[in-house]
Design an enzyme around this catalytic site. Structure first.
Site, PDB file in Angstrom:
ATOM      1  N   HIS A  75      -8.267   2.043  -4.601  1.00  8.87           N
ATOM      2  CA  HIS A  75      -9.250   1.948  -3.375  1.00  8.87           C
ATOM      3  C   HIS A  75      -9.919   3.128  -3.032  1.00  8.87           C
ATOM      4  O   HIS A  75      -9.170   3.835  -2.483  1.00  8.87           O
ATOM      5  CB  HIS A  75      -8.716   1.101  -2.138  1.00  8.87           C
ATOM      6  CG  HIS A  75      -9.467   1.101  -1.028  1.00  8.87           C
ATOM      7  ND1 HIS A  75      -8.877   0.904   0.222  1.00  8.87           N
ATOM      8  CD2 HIS A  75     -10.940   1.264  -0.865  1.00  8.87           C
ATOM      9  CE1 HIS A  75     -10.227   0.526   1.246  1.00  8.87           C
ATOM     10  NE2 HIS A  75     -11.214   0.839   0.422  1.00  8.87           N
ATOM     11  N   HIS A 129      -1.351  -1.287  -4.354  1.00  8.53           N
ATOM     12  CA  HIS A 129      -2.477  -0.860  -3.759  1.00  8.53           C
ATOM     13  C   HIS A 129      -2.249   0.729  -3.520  1.00  8.53           C
ATOM     14  O   HIS A 129      -1.562   1.261  -2.847  1.00  8.53           O
ATOM     15  CB  HIS A 129      -2.966  -1.313  -2.577  1.00  8.53           C
ATOM     16  CG  HIS A 129      -4.362  -1.268  -1.905  1.00  8.53           C
ATOM     17  ND1 HIS A 129      -5.453  -2.038  -2.432  1.00  8.53           N
ATOM     18  CD2 HIS A 129      -4.694  -0.382  -0.891  1.00  8.53           C
ATOM     19  CE1 HIS A 129      -6.397  -1.486  -1.747  1.00  8.53           C
ATOM     20  NE2 HIS A 129      -6.036  -0.596  -0.690  1.00  8.53           N
ATOM     21  N   MET A 141      -8.165   8.758  -0.470  1.00  7.11           N
ATOM     22  CA  MET A 141      -9.024   9.301   0.631  1.00  7.11           C
ATOM     23  C   MET A 141      -9.235  10.771   0.485  1.00  7.11           C
ATOM     24  O   MET A 141      -8.470  11.546  -0.030  1.00  7.11           O
ATOM     25  CB  MET A 141      -8.335   9.099   2.097  1.00  7.11           C
ATOM     26  CG  MET A 141      -7.781   7.935   2.483  1.00  7.11           C
ATOM     27  SD  MET A 141      -7.087   7.734   3.919  1.00  7.11           S
ATOM     28  CE  MET A 141      -6.540   6.262   3.842  1.00  7.11           C
ATOM     29  N   SER A 183       0.644  -1.315  -0.037  1.00  5.31           N
ATOM     30  CA  SER A 183       0.182   0.083   0.036  1.00  5.31           C
ATOM     31  C   SER A 183       0.942   1.314   0.106  1.00  5.31           C
ATOM     32  O   SER A 183       1.825   1.394   0.780  1.00  5.31           O
ATOM     33  CB  SER A 183      -0.932   0.093   1.171  1.00  5.31           C
ATOM     34  OG  SER A 183      -1.579   1.151   1.418  1.00  5.31           O
ATOM     35  N   MET A 211     -12.415  -4.466   5.007  1.00  4.27           N
ATOM     36  CA  MET A 211     -11.438  -3.644   5.795  1.00  4.27           C
ATOM     37  C   MET A 211     -11.058  -4.110   7.153  1.00  4.27           C
ATOM     38  O   MET A 211     -12.137  -4.650   7.956  1.00  4.27           O
ATOM     39  CB  MET A 211     -12.041  -2.367   5.926  1.00  4.27           C
ATOM     40  CG  MET A 211     -12.100  -1.425   4.769  1.00  4.27           C
ATOM     41  SD  MET A 211     -10.577  -1.163   4.048  1.00  4.27           S
ATOM     42  CE  MET A 211      -9.489  -0.214   5.522  1.00  4.27           C
ATOM     43  N   ASP A 218      -7.535  -5.489   3.906  1.00  7.70           N
ATOM     44  CA  ASP A 218      -6.587  -4.134   3.985  1.00  7.70           C
ATOM     45  C   ASP A 218      -6.607  -3.668   5.500  1.00  7.70           C
ATOM     46  O   ASP A 218      -7.480  -3.385   6.039  1.00  7.70           O
ATOM     47  CB  ASP A 218      -7.209  -3.061   3.114  1.00  7.70           C
ATOM     48  CG  ASP A 218      -6.418  -1.924   3.022  1.00  7.70           C
ATOM     49  OD1 ASP A 218      -5.434  -1.827   3.740  1.00  7.70           O
ATOM     50  OD2 ASP A 218      -6.864  -1.049   2.241  1.00  7.70           O
ATOM     51  N   ASP A 236      -4.388   3.669  -1.810  1.00  7.70           N
ATOM     52  CA  ASP A 236      -5.578   4.292  -0.909  1.00  7.70           C
ATOM     53  C   ASP A 236      -5.810   5.562  -1.554  1.00  7.70           C
ATOM     54  O   ASP A 236      -5.105   6.624  -1.021  1.00  7.70           O
ATOM     55  CB  ASP A 236      -5.166   4.113   0.484  1.00  7.70           C
ATOM     56  CG  ASP A 236      -5.083   2.480   0.773  1.00  7.70           C
ATOM     57  OD1 ASP A 236      -6.110   2.137   0.907  1.00  7.70           O
ATOM     58  OD2 ASP A 236      -3.996   2.309   1.347  1.00  7.70           O
ATOM     59  N   MET A 268     -11.739   5.688  -0.998  1.00  2.61           N
ATOM     60  CA  MET A 268     -12.498   5.764   0.041  1.00  2.61           C
ATOM     61  C   MET A 268     -12.958   7.335   0.234  1.00  2.61           C
ATOM     62  O   MET A 268     -12.447   8.216   0.850  1.00  2.61           O
ATOM     63  CB  MET A 268     -11.519   5.617   1.357  1.00  2.61           C
ATOM     64  CG  MET A 268     -11.089   4.144   1.402  1.00  2.61           C
ATOM     65  SD  MET A 268      -9.799   3.886   2.886  1.00  2.61           S
ATOM     66  CE  MET A 268      -8.319   3.841   1.830  1.00  2.61           C
TER      67      MET A 268
END
Length: 231
Positions: free
Chosen positions: A79, A46, A50, A21, A150, A188, A48, A81
């Site tokens: 991913h 990966h 946000m 990640s 998660m 994750d 993330d 979020m």
């Protein structure tokens, strides 16, 4: 966009994949970090994403994904979020995302969003937070390529693994088996050499690893140690 399918997910021929990640990487040397984990044997990267609304943090946008796309051969596992993920699918697909995963909790129209991701040319993932039951996905499991569980509350790296999420992985694996479905199960949050065997035994396929890879000086050894726990 890196095209992937279930039979060719991993370069090493294994059905168990390690996805470092970027949340735990050195952002001042991102290109170097990406190349280092790729050479160390990572299967996916990966990412993330946000937005400071769905989760209390702000990280990577599509421009960073676009910049990373030409410098790595790894599938880009994005991913999201974010609140209102419908507004971001097209941008991340155009930036080079291989997989776009959205949260069931972030949309009122999950079925429509799944079709939107598919039409954008990406593999489809759907994620659930620790307090969200697997049952919320019952109507869409046949439509997705990946389910992300998660195992920490999203928003920050370096959190401790929540053991109760193992039951969700087992539940998803059993649903997949009974219904002859093909989605892969990803986890994750808090994945380490200490718990990766138990997570794998529960039925997980893809292991997002942040500090357990990027927090180690020798990334190749870190990935080897994690992979050893999958055997």
């Amino acid at each position: 966009m890196k095209k992937i399918n279930k039979k060719s997910f991993a370069k090493n021929g294994s059905s168990k994949l390690i996805a470092p990640s970027l949340l735990s990487a050195d952002f001042a040397n991102l290109a170097k970090e990406v190349k280092e984990v790729e050479e160390a044997g990572a299967d996916w990267l990966h990412i993330d994403v946000m937005d400071g609304h769905f989760v209390p943090n702000l990280t990577i946008g599509p421009l960073v994904v676009e910049a990373l796309n030409p410098i790595t051969k790894l599938p880009l596992d994005c991913h999201l979020m974010v609140a209102e993920p419908e507004k971001w699918v097209s941008a991340f697909a155009k930036a080079g995302a291989s997989i776009i995963t959205v949260h069931a909790e972030a949309t009122h129209h999950l079925d429509r969003l799944i079709h939107q991701i598919r039409e954008a040319g990406c593999k489809v993932g759907v994620s659930i937070n620790p307090a969200t039951p697997v049952s919320v996905l019952s109507e869409v499991l046949a439509q997705v390529d990946l389910v992300l569980v998660m195992s920490v509350n999203p928003g920050f790296g370096g959190q401790k693994f929540i053991p109760s999420t193992l039951k969700k992985i087992s539940e998803l694996a059993e649903i997949r088996r009974k219904n002859d479905l093909t989605f892969v199960i990803e986890i994750d949050g808090g994945v380490s050499a200490k718990n990766i065997t138990a997570i794998s035994d529960a039925g997980c396929d893809v292991f997002v690893a942040g500090s357990s890879v990027f927090g180690e000086a020798d990334r190749k050894k870190a990935i080897q140690v994690l992979r050893k726990g999958l055997k």
